[in-house]
Design a protein around this motif. Structure first.
Motif, PDB file in Angstrom:
ATOM      1  N   UNK A  76       0.688  -1.807  -0.013  1.00 58.21           N
ATOM      2  CA  UNK A  76      -0.051   0.640  -0.308  1.00 58.21           C
ATOM      3  C   UNK A  76       1.214   1.253  -0.071  1.00 58.21           C
ATOM      4  N   UNK A  77       1.931   0.979   0.786  1.00 58.61           N
ATOM      5  CA  UNK A  77       2.523   2.805   1.295  1.00 58.61           C
ATOM      6  C   UNK A  77       3.442   3.250   0.649  1.00 58.61           C
ATOM      7  N   UNK A  78       4.455   1.983  -0.226  1.00 60.29           N
ATOM      8  CA  UNK A  78       4.956   2.427  -1.463  1.00 60.29           C
ATOM      9  C   UNK A  78       4.911   1.383  -2.754  1.00 60.29           C
ATOM     10  N   UNK A  79       4.326   0.604  -3.105  1.00 55.39           N
ATOM     11  CA  UNK A  79       4.109  -0.160  -4.509  1.00 55.39           C
ATOM     12  C   UNK A  79       2.798   0.656  -4.572  1.00 55.39           C
ATOM     13  N   UNK A  80       1.655   0.929  -3.730  1.00 56.49           N
ATOM     14  CA  UNK A  80       0.577   1.954  -3.783  1.00 56.49           C
ATOM     15  C   UNK A  80       1.494   3.796  -4.769  1.00 56.49           C
ATOM     16  N   UNK A  81       2.421   3.943  -4.566  1.00 59.52           N
ATOM     17  CA  UNK A  81       2.694   5.117  -5.360  1.00 59.52           C
ATOM     18  C   UNK A  81       3.494   4.748  -6.558  1.00 59.52           C
ATOM     19  N   UNK A  82       4.238   3.771  -7.060  1.00 62.35           N
ATOM     20  CA  UNK A  82       4.240   3.336  -7.808  1.00 62.35           C
ATOM     21  C   UNK A  82       3.621   3.007  -8.539  1.00 62.35           C
ATOM     22  N   UNK A  83       2.662   2.729  -8.367  1.00 63.50           N
ATOM     23  CA  UNK A  83       1.099   1.856  -9.440  1.00 63.50           C
ATOM     24  C   UNK A  83       0.514   3.715 -10.008  1.00 63.50           C
ATOM     25  N   UNK A  84       0.535   4.231  -8.939  1.00 64.55           N
ATOM     26  CA  UNK A  84      -0.514   5.022  -8.659  1.00 64.55           C
ATOM     27  C   UNK A  84       0.557   6.629 -10.111  1.00 64.55           C
ATOM     28  N   UNK A  85       2.045   6.563  -9.404  1.00 64.76           N
ATOM     29  CA  UNK A  85       2.269   7.249 -10.229  1.00 64.76           C
ATOM     30  C   UNK A  85       2.520   6.907 -12.139  1.00 64.76           C
ATOM     31  N   UNK A  86       2.808   5.362 -11.694  1.00 69.09           N
ATOM     32  CA  UNK A  86       2.763   5.093 -13.802  1.00 69.09           C
ATOM     33  C   UNK A  86       1.805   4.705 -14.378  1.00 69.09           C
ATOM     34  N   UNK A  87       0.659   4.857 -13.543  1.00 68.58           N
ATOM     35  CA  UNK A  87      -1.060   5.085 -14.459  1.00 68.58           C
ATOM     36  C   UNK A  87      -0.665   6.298 -14.531  1.00 68.58           C
ATOM     37  N   UNK A  88      -0.188   7.683 -13.857  1.00 68.55           N
ATOM     38  CA  UNK A  88      -0.263   8.844 -14.195  1.00 68.55           C
ATOM     39  C   UNK A  88       0.454   9.390 -15.537  1.00 68.55           C
ATOM     40  N   UNK A  89       1.962   9.033 -15.826  1.00 70.44           N
ATOM     41  CA  UNK A  89       3.109   9.638 -16.105  1.00 70.44           C
ATOM     42  C   UNK A  89       3.008   9.927 -17.274  1.00 70.44           C
ATOM     43  N   UNK A  90       2.357   9.133 -18.486  1.00 71.26           N
ATOM     44  CA  UNK A  90       2.461   9.121 -19.801  1.00 71.26           C
ATOM     45  C   UNK A  90       1.972  11.073 -19.820  1.00 71.26           C
ATOM     46  N   UNK A  91       0.188  10.933 -19.300  1.00 77.80           N
ATOM     47  CA  UNK A  91      -0.124  11.950 -19.545  1.00 77.80           C
ATOM     48  C   UNK A  91       0.449  13.237 -19.141  1.00 77.80           C
ATOM     49  N   UNK A  92       0.991  13.001 -18.197  1.00 69.77           N
ATOM     50  CA  UNK A  92       1.777  14.174 -17.371  1.00 69.77           C
ATOM     51  C   UNK A  92       2.696  14.589 -18.527  1.00 69.77           C
ATOM     52  N   UNK A  93       3.662  13.812 -18.642  1.00 74.70           N
ATOM     53  CA  UNK A  93       4.413  13.907 -20.321  1.00 74.70           C
ATOM     54  C   UNK A  93       3.763  14.840 -21.119  1.00 74.70           C
ATOM     55  N   UNK A  94       2.621  13.981 -21.772  1.00 78.08           N
ATOM     56  CA  UNK A  94       2.171  14.327 -23.064  1.00 78.08           C
ATOM     57  C   UNK A  94       2.450  15.904 -23.063  1.00 78.08           C
ATOM     58  N   UNK A  95       1.546  16.654 -21.760  1.00 76.10           N
ATOM     59  CA  UNK A  95       1.002  17.465 -22.103  1.00 76.10           C
ATOM     60  C   UNK A  95       2.622  18.685 -21.113  1.00 76.10           C
ATOM     61  N   UNK A  96       3.198  17.620 -21.329  1.00 77.60           N
ATOM     62  CA  UNK A  96       4.880  19.056 -20.145  1.00 77.60           C
ATOM     63  C   UNK A  96       4.593  19.733 -19.195  1.00 77.60           C
ATOM     64  N   UNK A  97       3.174  18.841 -18.426  1.00 77.02           N
ATOM     65  CA  UNK A  97       3.304  19.582 -17.189  1.00 77.02           C
ATOM     66  C   UNK A  97       2.908  18.439 -16.057  1.00 77.02           C
ATOM     67  N   UNK A  98       3.622  18.634 -14.818  1.00 78.17           N
ATOM     68  CA  UNK A  98       2.330  16.867 -13.409  1.00 78.17           C
ATOM     69  C   UNK A  98       3.444  17.880 -12.145  1.00 78.17           C
TER      70      UNK A  98
END
Ligand code: NAP
Length: 249
Positions: free
Chosen positions: A113-135
């Motif tokens: 929960x406390x560590x892998x959860x942060x990895x999983x959520x980050x992995x799921x959002x970064x592509x969109x942030x990378x496309x927008x060049x802001x996050x």
């Protein structure tokens, strides 16, 4: 309205520190996704507080430790709201016990929960942030990840791990204008610390130069700073919000 037109997702937004973060980010104009896993009444209460103050938000239930659920829910959120600009990895649990007695199950559930959860959520959002060049990604760590605490080897390891995850992601994503930082609370009055006995609370206060336990709003203010333009030039850092209990570097 510094966060106008931004969409934020706050894991564990139903209660405690997460709720205060949701309310603060919404007050700055962000549309806030209130994540929770079990307590829908509490999530509704958070959403109610956001809306009463004139802000915008929505509820999104998923278990951050469940890879399939994280991927699906974040995909649906991005499809529904167009983006996730700010991710606050706040959800966390404790399963305390002395190391000699700690079950593997309690170790695994806290790390998942406390560590892998942060990895999983980050992995799921970064592509969109990378496309927008802001996050903006903000991980809620703990003073315990820096100083340790008897009876919390699982929790301390997970929270210390978040610091490494934060620094590595900060380096990886800086080129796309995505900042990744930590906020490390000290002892904050929430359900998580509710069962501390009076004498334990008193001895904790004695270790805190400012002399009191913190409030969820104290942590939310630091998170909001990192998500706002004032935090633009900070990445890979930890803000310690602990009344001076630990003066980290
Ligand atoms: P809390 O009052 O116990 O609330 C925990 C929140 O996390 C709830 O919203 C809960 O949702 C959610 N959650 C738990 N497991 C989840 C999962 N698997 N998936 C999605 N959501 C989940 O905790 P808190 O005191 O506000 O702590 C928030 C964060 O600050 C945690 O990471 C904690 O480690 C950290 N922290 C707290 C303190 C402190 O003194 N309180 C100090 C340092 C760091 P439900 O309502 O649905 O159960």
């Amino acid at each position: 309205m510094m966060l106008e037109n931004k969409v934020a997702l706050v894991t564990g937004g139903s209660r405690g520190i997460g709720r205060a973060i949701c309310v603060h980010l919404a007050s700055l104009g962000a549309t806030v996704g209130v994540n929770y896993v079990a307590n829908s009444a509490a999530a509704e209460e958070t959403l109610g507080q956001i809306q009463t103050a004139g802000g915008k938000g929505f509820m999104v239930r998923f278990d951050i430790a469940d890879p399939g659920a994280v991927q699906q829910s974040i995909k649906e959120t991005i499809a529904g709201y167009g983006q996730i600009d700010i991710l606050v990895n706040n959800a966390g649990i404790t399963r305390d016990g002395l190391v000699a007695l700690m079950s593997e199950k309690d170790w695994d559930s806290v790390l998942d929960t406390n560590l892998k959860g942060a990895f999983l959520c980050s992995k799921a959002v970064v592509r969109t942030m990378m496309k927008k060049r802001w996050g903006r990604i903000i991980n809620v760590s703990s003073v315990v990840g820096f100083v340790g605490n008897g009876g919390q080897v699982n929790y301390a390891a997970a929270k210390a791990g978040l610091t490494g995850l934060t620094k590595a992601m900060a380096r990886e994503l800086a080129g796309r204008n995505i900042t990744v930082n930590c906020v490390a609370p000290g002892y904050i009055v929430t359900d998580m610390t509710d069962n501390l006995q009076e004498d334990v609370q008193e001895s904790l206060k004695a270790q805190i130069p400012l002399g009191t336990l913190g409030a969820p709003e104290d942590v939310a203010a630091a998170v909001a700073f990192l998500a706002s333009p004032g935090g633009n030039y900070m990445t890979g850092q930890t803000l310690h919000v602990n009344g001076g209990m630990y003066m980290g570097h």
